[in-house]
Motif scaffolding. Structure first.
Motif, PDB file in Angstrom:
ATOM      1  N   GLY A  57      55.136 125.669  28.927  1.00 31.82           N
ATOM      2  CA  GLY A  57      55.208 124.215  29.023  1.00 31.82           C
ATOM      3  C   GLY A  57      53.877 123.521  28.798  1.00 31.82           C
ATOM      4  O   GLY A  57      53.640 122.437  29.317  1.00 31.82           O
ATOM      5  N   ARG A  58      53.006 124.191  28.003  1.00 31.01           N
ATOM      6  CA  ARG A  58      51.697 123.583  27.768  1.00 31.01           C
ATOM      7  C   ARG A  58      51.806 122.219  27.108  1.00 31.01           C
ATOM      8  O   ARG A  58      51.070 121.290  27.396  1.00 31.01           O
ATOM      9  N   LYS A  59      52.769 122.130  26.183  1.00 33.57           N
ATOM     10  CA  LYS A  59      52.905 120.895  25.402  1.00 33.57           C
ATOM     11  C   LYS A  59      53.252 119.720  26.301  1.00 33.57           C
ATOM     12  O   LYS A  59      52.668 118.646  26.204  1.00 33.57           O
ATOM     13  N   ILE A  60      54.222 119.965  27.188  1.00 35.73           N
ATOM     14  CA  ILE A  60      54.652 118.894  28.090  1.00 35.73           C
ATOM     15  C   ILE A  60      53.515 118.512  29.016  1.00 35.73           C
ATOM     16  O   ILE A  60      53.219 117.321  29.218  1.00 35.73           O
ATOM     17  N   LEU A  61      52.843 119.541  29.563  1.00 40.41           N
ATOM     18  CA  LEU A  61      51.722 119.256  30.463  1.00 40.41           C
ATOM     19  C   LEU A  61      50.683 118.406  29.757  1.00 40.41           C
ATOM     20  O   LEU A  61      50.226 117.397  30.278  1.00 40.41           O
ATOM     21  N   ARG A  62      50.327 118.814  28.536  1.00 44.40           N
ATOM     22  CA  ARG A  62      49.281 118.088  27.815  1.00 44.40           C
ATOM     23  C   ARG A  62      49.712 116.653  27.565  1.00 44.40           C
ATOM     24  O   ARG A  62      48.910 115.730  27.698  1.00 44.40           O
ATOM     25  N   THR A  63      50.968 116.457  27.225  1.00 47.23           N
ATOM     26  CA  THR A  63      51.454 115.100  26.977  1.00 47.23           C
ATOM     27  C   THR A  63      51.316 114.235  28.232  1.00 47.23           C
ATOM     28  O   THR A  63      50.894 113.090  28.160  1.00 47.23           O
ATOM     29  N   ILE A  64      51.661 114.825  29.387  1.00 42.64           N
ATOM     30  CA  ILE A  64      51.529 114.035  30.617  1.00 42.64           C
ATOM     31  C   ILE A  64      50.054 113.798  30.933  1.00 42.64           C
ATOM     32  O   ILE A  64      49.672 112.713  31.351  1.00 42.64           O
ATOM     33  N   PHE A  65      49.239 114.813  30.699  1.00 42.61           N
ATOM     34  CA  PHE A  65      47.799 114.671  30.985  1.00 42.61           C
ATOM     35  C   PHE A  65      47.184 113.510  30.218  1.00 42.61           C
ATOM     36  O   PHE A  65      46.279 112.851  30.710  1.00 42.61           O
ATOM     37  N   ILE A  66      47.638 113.295  28.980  1.00 40.27           N
ATOM     38  CA  ILE A  66      46.974 112.243  28.192  1.00 40.27           C
ATOM     39  C   ILE A  66      47.669 110.895  28.306  1.00 40.27           C
ATOM     40  O   ILE A  66      47.278 109.938  27.644  1.00 40.27           O
ATOM     41  N   LEU A  67      48.671 110.783  29.168  1.00 38.44           N
ATOM     42  CA  LEU A  67      49.330 109.485  29.346  1.00 38.44           C
ATOM     43  C   LEU A  67      48.346 108.334  29.590  1.00 38.44           C
ATOM     44  O   LEU A  67      48.478 107.283  28.979  1.00 38.44           O
ATOM     45  N   PRO A  68      47.357 108.501  30.474  1.00 42.50           N
ATOM     46  CA  PRO A  68      46.467 107.367  30.734  1.00 42.50           C
ATOM     47  C   PRO A  68      45.758 106.882  29.489  1.00 42.50           C
ATOM     48  O   PRO A  68      45.426 105.702  29.367  1.00 42.50           O
ATOM     49  N   TYR A  69      45.561 107.785  28.531  1.00 45.82           N
ATOM     50  CA  TYR A  69      44.844 107.385  27.328  1.00 45.82           C
ATOM     51  C   TYR A  69      45.736 106.564  26.413  1.00 45.82           C
ATOM     52  O   TYR A  69      45.259 105.675  25.706  1.00 45.82           O
ATOM     53  N   ALA A  70      47.035 106.875  26.425  1.00 43.72           N
ATOM     54  CA  ALA A  70      47.947 106.159  25.548  1.00 43.72           C
ATOM     55  C   ALA A  70      48.310 104.786  26.106  1.00 43.72           C
ATOM     56  O   ALA A  70      48.760 103.919  25.379  1.00 43.72           O
ATOM     57  N   PHE A  71      48.090 104.589  27.389  1.00 42.29           N
ATOM     58  CA  PHE A  71      48.367 103.294  28.009  1.00 42.29           C
ATOM     59  C   PHE A  71      47.206 102.341  27.684  1.00 42.29           C
ATOM     60  O   PHE A  71      46.049 102.710  27.871  1.00 42.29           O
ATOM     61  N   PRO A  72      47.492 101.138  27.172  1.00 41.38           N
ATOM     62  CA  PRO A  72      46.393 100.246  26.770  1.00 41.38           C
ATOM     63  C   PRO A  72      45.387 100.012  27.899  1.00 41.38           C
ATOM     64  O   PRO A  72      45.777  99.747  29.036  1.00 41.38           O
ATOM     65  N   ALA A  73      44.103 100.096  27.553  1.00 42.98           N
ATOM     66  CA  ALA A  73      43.052 100.117  28.576  1.00 42.98           C
ATOM     67  C   ALA A  73      43.023  98.854  29.422  1.00 42.98           C
ATOM     68  O   ALA A  73      42.820  98.916  30.627  1.00 42.98           O
ATOM     69  N   PHE A  74      43.245  97.693  28.782  1.00 47.84           N
ATOM     70  CA  PHE A  74      43.097  96.474  29.592  1.00 47.84           C
ATOM     71  C   PHE A  74      44.199  96.389  30.640  1.00 47.84           C
ATOM     72  O   PHE A  74      43.980  95.898  31.746  1.00 47.84           O
ATOM     73  N   MET A  75      45.379  96.925  30.288  1.00 48.41           N
ATOM     74  CA  MET A  75      46.464  96.909  31.272  1.00 48.41           C
ATOM     75  C   MET A  75      46.182  97.891  32.400  1.00 48.41           C
ATOM     76  O   MET A  75      46.481  97.602  33.555  1.00 48.41           O
ATOM     77  N   SER A  76      45.603  99.054  32.057  1.00 51.76           N
ATOM     78  CA  SER A  76      45.273 100.006  33.120  1.00 51.76           C
ATOM     79  C   SER A  76      44.293  99.380  34.093  1.00 51.76           C
ATOM     80  O   SER A  76      44.422  99.541  35.306  1.00 51.76           O
ATOM     81  N   ALA A  77      43.305  98.674  33.556  1.00 53.50           N
ATOM     82  CA  ALA A  77      42.303  98.080  34.435  1.00 53.50           C
ATOM     83  C   ALA A  77      42.951  97.066  35.368  1.00 53.50           C
ATOM     84  O   ALA A  77      42.674  97.043  36.565  1.00 53.50           O
ATOM     85  N   LEU A  78      43.857  96.242  34.816  1.00 61.92           N
ATOM     86  CA  LEU A  78      44.537  95.255  35.654  1.00 61.92           C
ATOM     87  C   LEU A  78      45.457  95.938  36.661  1.00 61.92           C
ATOM     88  O   LEU A  78      45.566  95.507  37.811  1.00 61.92           O
TER      89      LEU A  78
END
Lengths: 538, 305
Positions: free
Chosen positions: A338-359
């Motif tokens: 399940g490396r692929k799934i794990l990696r996809t979840i790991f990079i979720l914060p990066y795919a979420f637009p930064a300004f929204m994460s900050a807010l």
């Protein structure tokens, strides 16, 4: 590759001429017509803009536009400058919106451009004349109507001879024909304009306020004064009590006789030291830079801001690089399911637009209702964003959350492209895991990732979004007279000082700080690239 | 790491069937692989819980920060419906217009410039490449004061290029188009053999035909990556958008959503969460599906954090 196979592989498209140019008509084809049409549009827009620049007397912009347009016509119609045909559009945007702004920042840094010094001397004179306008004693008043065209309000006014003139705040009075006036001389029908009934003017408070503050210049010359009205039915000429003497470059108050003369700081000053509010901008040499370093109000906060900027950028790169690399090393393991799934979840914060994460984190870290305090600290009232050190920690924490996936992605890619034979040789030589990582994996990794780390440092050095969205630069420095706070980095400090978002503007000081940032970035990039070259030689 | 795995699997076949479930092997499995699963659970929690929390807040009809700490306690679409009563959809449209136009412009200009640098040998070529490399080191955002003053001046001549115009913002973004993307595309263009152009030239194609009909179809992958990166970078820009777009009906999502929560964070929380779900989901899906291509583009130049 032979010519024959190539043309077989790529047959001409259906929309392209089937016959090759060598055999067919060699004259201008479709491409030329398209180009002609495009150039006609470009020329039309360009000439319109040049006329507009002429109308508002922006000679610099007019000159630049004319040169750009002429060069464009030459490039696209001459046969010679083929590379320029491809480069020119991009170069214009680069030159105007990046290179020019770079140099303009440099220029503004050496002036006192800002609130109170907002234009040329002529503009300052006009502003002074307008600000000081009063209705002269016993001056006649004339019948007047308020007219409107869409959002634009104007006045139609009859003068002593019965001639009706019309003007708006932008357009000085001009005689207009075809007007119907009532028995008192007030215009009631004006061609092309809607006459606003007086009852409506008086009945609508916002409209009434707009009308009483409306100023319609008598002519282009600010000295001739303007028409204003108090009640919407009669207008009078308001003129300035100041008088401009272009020869002596002085403004004289005709009532008191005080003479205001220009000083070398861009102000009109009377002999008593009184200053007119309107000034113009002048060169001030290195004063802005000096102020940043020595002025008691700025030097202390700015020093702290600078130190934090370096710390923030360096710590962000170190923590996120470290964490990303660690995860990459751990999860770059083929035995793991399940490396692929794990990696996809790991990079979720990066795919979420930064300004929204900050807010989003801003809300989660809220000390009263935030989920962080609620879940992990048993509802304690921890002021994550209001304590100077906790706020710094929070900024780093959120930025780590945002950016470790980037490093995980990059280092995973780099790890997978490392040559296997070197590692094998090292293992045969009896190197342990740690030794192999220290002496082989990391140095080889650094060759490809060091430039990215430098770019990331430079990016975070100017990472306005996360700071502004998460903490707004706060909590504010206690007792400081400038609006800066303990998580402000240089660019957010420049934003606060510049006043582009409102408040008192100090473009000069802000630009001087921008120049300092540019210098820092330039030096870091230069040093870093030299260091990278050294790494590549390993 | 993978090297260790190859040694174990090399030894394995001889004894595999017998030793598979012995305590020794299991201990080794735990030491080398097994511990990574519990750790992964922690990382998954760290990475995903803010997003799960945001989803829960978006679905929570109460809509304020105060009541949204318990996950999915109350599920409804009230917040999504309430977005219709705000300027949210106007901002979405503005964002699509501004970011779409600047992405298309960036691709067109970058592609043309990369083609020129890759295919033509002209005087000043090396010097212009070096200049581009130096210029792109100095970010436009730091010069925002000058951008503001420039647009003020331009707006007096052509109002559609002044403050509070989306076209002006697009132009500002396009100012950075060449510096950021030319190198990325230049490298890719160089991998396309020159012989293709030469063959077409011999057949009588003009340089414009070579560019539009031969090269452009071949470089679609890099065009897509550059377009996406340009879209994402203008989507995430706050400072320039904040300065240029002053009236509410011109705002982009970044400016608009900041205004929502900066003042009334606690009361408009549900709206914000719902809005961010709608805006982020397409980006998320696009990003995750194009991950492989984007990683290449990322390591070649662009950075987010």
């Amino acid at each position: 590759m032979s010519v024959g196979t190539d043309s077989e592989v790529r047959p001409p498209r259906a929309d392209a001429p089937r016959e090759s140019h060598a055999r067919g008509w060699r004259g201008p084809g479709w491409g030329f017509l398209v180009k002609l049409a495009l150039m006609m549009v470009v020329n039309a827009i360009g000439i319109l803009a040049i006329v507009a620049a002429y109308n508002v007397e922006s000679w610099f912009i007019l000159g630049v536009l004319a040169v750009l347009l002429l060069v464009a016509d030459w490039i696209y119609f001459a046969r010679r400058a083929v590379p320029m045909k491809y480069l020119y559009p991009g170069l214009i945007f680069l030159a105007v919106f990046q290179i020019f702004t770079l140099f303009y920042t440099g220029y503004v840094a050496f002036t006192n451009y800002g609130t109170g010094h907002l234009g040329s001397q002529q503009q300052a004179v006009d502003a002074a004349l307008i600000q000081d306008e009063k209705r002269l004693e016993d001056s006649p008043s004339y019948p007047l109507s308020v007219v409107r065209d869409g959002d634009v309000l104007g006045f139609a006014i009859s003068d002593a001879d019965g001639v009706v003139s019309l003007g708006t705040p932008e357009q000085p009075l001009e005689p207009i024909g075809g007007v119907v006036v009532d028995e008192s001389g007030r215009p009631v029908e004006v061609p092309g304009w809607e006459v606003v009934p007086r009852a409506q003017v008086l009945g609508n408070p916002t409209l009434a306020a707009e009308v009483t503050s409306l100023r319609v210049p008598v002519s282009d010359d600010a000295e001739e004064g303007s028409i204003r009205t108090r009640e919407g039915s009669t207008g009078a000429i308001y003129t300035s009590s100041l008088e401009w003497d272009p020869a002596a470059q002085t403004l004289t108050n005709t009532e008191t006789g005080v003479v205001f003369s220009p000083d070398d700081r861009g102000n009109f000053v009377s002999p008593d030291g009184d200053r007119l509010a309107a000034g113009w901008y002048v060169g001030v040499g290195f004063e802005n830079f000096q102020r940043a370093f020595t002025d008691a109000a700025y030097a202390g906060p700015l020093l702290k801001v600078t130190a934090w900027t370096f710390a923030f950028a360096a710590l962000t790169v170190l923590t996120s690089f470290g964490l990303g690399l660690l995860f990459a090393l751990i999860y770059n393991d083929e035995r793991l399911r399940g490396r692929k799934i794990l990696r996809t979840i790991f990079i979720l914060p990066y795919a979420f637009p930064a300004f929204m994460s900050a807010l989003l984190w801003r809300g989660m870290l809220n000390s009263e209702f935030g989920v962080i305090n609620d879940w992990f600290f048993f509802g304690a009232d921890i002021g994550w964003l209001s304590d100077p050190w906790l706020a710094k920690f929070a900024v780093l924490w959120v930025n780590l959350w945002l950016s470790y996936p980037y490093w995980m992605l990059v280092t995973t890619g780099a790890l997978q492209s490392l040559p296997g034979d070197v590692a094998e040789a090292a293992r045969i030589d009896g190197a342990g895991r740690w030794r192999m990582f220290r002496s082989i994996t990391l140095p080889l990794l650094m060759v490809s990732t060091a430039p990215l780390a430098i770019a990331s440092f430079a990016f975070n050095f100017n990472n306005f979004t996360i700071i502004y969205m998460l903490t707004g630069g706060g909590p504010a420095f206690p007792g400081a007279s400038v609006p800066l706070g303990s998580t402000d980095i240089l660019i957010s400090a420049i934003y606060q000082i510049s006043g582009v978002a409102g408040g008192r503007a100090d473009y000069g000081l802000a630009s001087a700080l921008s120049i300092i940032v540019f210098i820092v970035i330039g030096v870091i990039s230069a040093l870093a690239f030299r260091q990278t070259r050294k790494l590549e030689e390993i | 790491m993978s090297s260790v795995s190859s040694t174990t699997s090399a030894q394995a076949p001889a004894t595999a069937t017998v030793e598979r479930r012995t305590p020794g092997r299991r201990r080794r499995w735990w030491a080398e692989v097994g511990w990574k699963y519990p750790l992964a659970a922690i990382i998954v929690f760290y990475a995903a819980f803010p997003l799960v929390y945001a989803l829960s807040a978006a679905l929570n009809p109460r809509g304020s920060l105060a009541g949204s700490s318990s996950l999915f306690s109350d599920v409804g679409l009230a917040n999504f419906a309430a977005l219709g009563g705000t300027a949210y959809w106007t901002w979405v449209t503005n964002t699509l217009v501004v970011c779409g136009a600047s992405a298309i412009g960036a691709v067109a200009m970058g592609g043309a410039a990369a083609y020129a640098f890759s295919r033509f040998r002209f005087r000043g070529r090396r010097a212009s490449l070096t200049t581009l490399l130096i210029v792109q080191m100095f970010p436009q955002t730091v010069a925002f004061v000058a951008v503001f003053l420039l647009l003020n001046a331009l707006g007096e001549v052509v109002p559609s290029l002044g403050i509070n115009s989306k076209i002006a913002l697009i132009c500002v973004y396009l100012g950075g188009a060449l510096g950021a993307n030319t190198f990325l595309m230049y490298g890719y263009f160089n991998t396309i053999p020159m012989e293709i152009d030469e063959a077409a030239r011999i057949d009588g194609a003009s340089h414009a035909q070579v560019f539009w009909q031969l090269i452009m179809p071949l470089v679609v992958p890099i065009l897509a990556v550059v377009g996406l990166l340009a879209f994402i970078s203008s989507f995430g820009d706050f400072i320039l958008a904040r300065i240029v777009l002053t009236s509410e009906d011109n705002w982009t999502l970044a400016v608009g959503m900041y205004q929502w929560v900066s003042n009334q964070l606690t009361s408009r929380w549900g709206l914000f969460a719902a809005g961010s779900m709608i805006a982020a989901l397409p980006v998320l899906v696009l990003f995750l599906s194009l991950q492989r291509f984007i990683v290449g583009g990322l390591s070649a130049g662009s950075v987010k954090g």
